[in-house]
Design an enzyme around this catalytic site. Sequence first.
Site, PDB file in Angstrom:
ATOM      1  N   CYS A 159      49.845 -57.331  25.674  1.00 30.26           N
ATOM      2  CA  CYS A 159      49.134 -56.923  24.723  1.00 30.26           C
ATOM      3  C   CYS A 159      49.585 -57.410  22.701  1.00 30.26           C
ATOM      4  CB  CYS A 159      49.004 -56.285  25.197  1.00 30.26           C
ATOM      5  SG  CYS A 159      48.472 -55.464  26.702  1.00 30.26           S
ATOM      6  N   HIS A 211      47.761 -50.408  17.639  1.00 32.26           N
ATOM      7  CA  HIS A 211      47.942 -50.955  18.394  1.00 32.26           C
ATOM      8  C   HIS A 211      47.505 -49.657  19.384  1.00 32.26           C
ATOM      9  CE1 HIS A 211      48.759 -52.863  21.484  1.00 32.26           C
ATOM     10  NE2 HIS A 211      49.421 -52.546  22.884  1.00 32.26           N
ATOM     11  N   GLU A 267      54.126 -44.807  18.801  1.00 31.51           N
ATOM     12  CA  GLU A 267      53.314 -45.573  17.647  1.00 31.51           C
ATOM     13  C   GLU A 267      53.742 -44.275  16.855  1.00 31.51           C
ATOM     14  OE1 GLU A 267      50.509 -48.836  16.334  1.00 31.51           O
ATOM     15  OE2 GLU A 267      49.720 -47.620  18.238  1.00 31.51           O
ATOM     16  N   LYS A 300      40.307 -49.659  19.100  1.00 34.78           N
ATOM     17  CA  LYS A 300      40.100 -50.120  20.484  1.00 34.78           C
ATOM     18  C   LYS A 300      39.660 -48.901  20.600  1.00 34.78           C
ATOM     19  CE  LYS A 300      44.536 -52.031  22.200  1.00 34.78           C
ATOM     20  NZ  LYS A 300      44.870 -52.375  20.569  1.00 34.78           N
TER      21      LYS A 300
END
Length: 438
Positions: free
Chosen positions: A189, A328, A339, A360
Amino acid sequence: MSKIENNRNNTIEPRRVVITGMGAVSPAGIGVDALFNAAVDGKCAISPLENEVAEAVNIHVAGLVHDFDAIQLGLTKKQARRWEKFVQYAVVAADEAMKQANLVQNSEDNNESPWQLSDGIDAHRFAVVFGSGIGGMDTFTNESVKLHEKGGKRVSPLFIPTIISNIAAGELAIRFGLKGECTNCVVACATGTQCIGDAYRLIRFGIADRALCGGAEESISDISIAGFANLGALTHESDPLLASRPFDINRSGFVAGEGAGALVLESLDSALERNAHIIAEIVGFGATGDAYHITAPEPSGEGVARAMQMALDEAGFEPSDIGHLNAHGTSTGLNDSTEAHALCKLLDTDKADIPVTSTKGITGHMLGAAGAIEAIVCALSLANNLVPPTAGFAEADPECPVTVLTEALRNYPQKIALSNSIGFGGHNTTLALAPYQE
């Protein structure tokens, strides 16, 4: 800026690297405008997924690319028939990026490509760094069934060159006649961000003057959905608007997405020489490994924090200079908390107050394409003095002590922003981007 010695005892002055073209194919639509408009509006582009395999593993949504007509978008019938979807997505995104950068003109003598490089562009100094996290899963599945049911003689002779993930980079080099270094990086990813970082380094240290870079993915195949679902990584949520909720306390897994992001990078001198429009500048890159687990991130976020610090150090900025983080942010429990703690570690605080966004929430997780798509959104956010919201986010998780936006933050000039990607295998990558200034 310090000079770097090479093995011949000469010195290389690191060069500034700028973005002059971008292209996108995403669940938000075809083109960069569709992607960025959805990002600024916080508009979720996730849609229902209905097939027998998805139903069997209790998966109901995906980040699907809709209305993708390869012929209308510039491919020949032969290319549309032979190329896997991840290659088609890469080509359409790259066409947009190369046109925006004004580096191509119409070809008069090549039926396989509508383009040739503009006059004065040195093909031998033009690299391609384009990856895919998985590659051609649809053909892999179909040919495996054919092997099982009909025998080895019936497997396509083009099986291997169709599915391998480097074939997108190869086809892009052929399409535009690019004869510099042509590579494909696969780090799950983190692939898209790593490819951009590798391209940045090629230009920064004088190996190339320009690079076409990014990532593409066709991850919504039956076998991919089944594999990720059985791993426990995908959400079982049936409402698309509630499926991808990065950093939200009610997040329940990621949503598989597909598409491609492409960027054209150039040395600043090369861009200025041809009076190119400069979108933003890449000023640093960091990459680290967790050495911890094949799927889970190291919980303290130490590796992610180091990647961010490396990017800042190369850029010559301090953590206090960060305008925002395009995280992310996969909407999974471990990734988001890791994160968040990494950002707090970087800032030396218990709660990070700089704005955090995750693309996302709009697209789902586009795997190998994610980092490229997010770098595009990050660059445009800097160019437009704003930070997009995170679609799907509603209720903060105490385990994610970061400041997640629910509405776009406008009229917000920034010195620098970071874009993170994290991949299975413990790969952590960070791009540092800044508004272009003379």
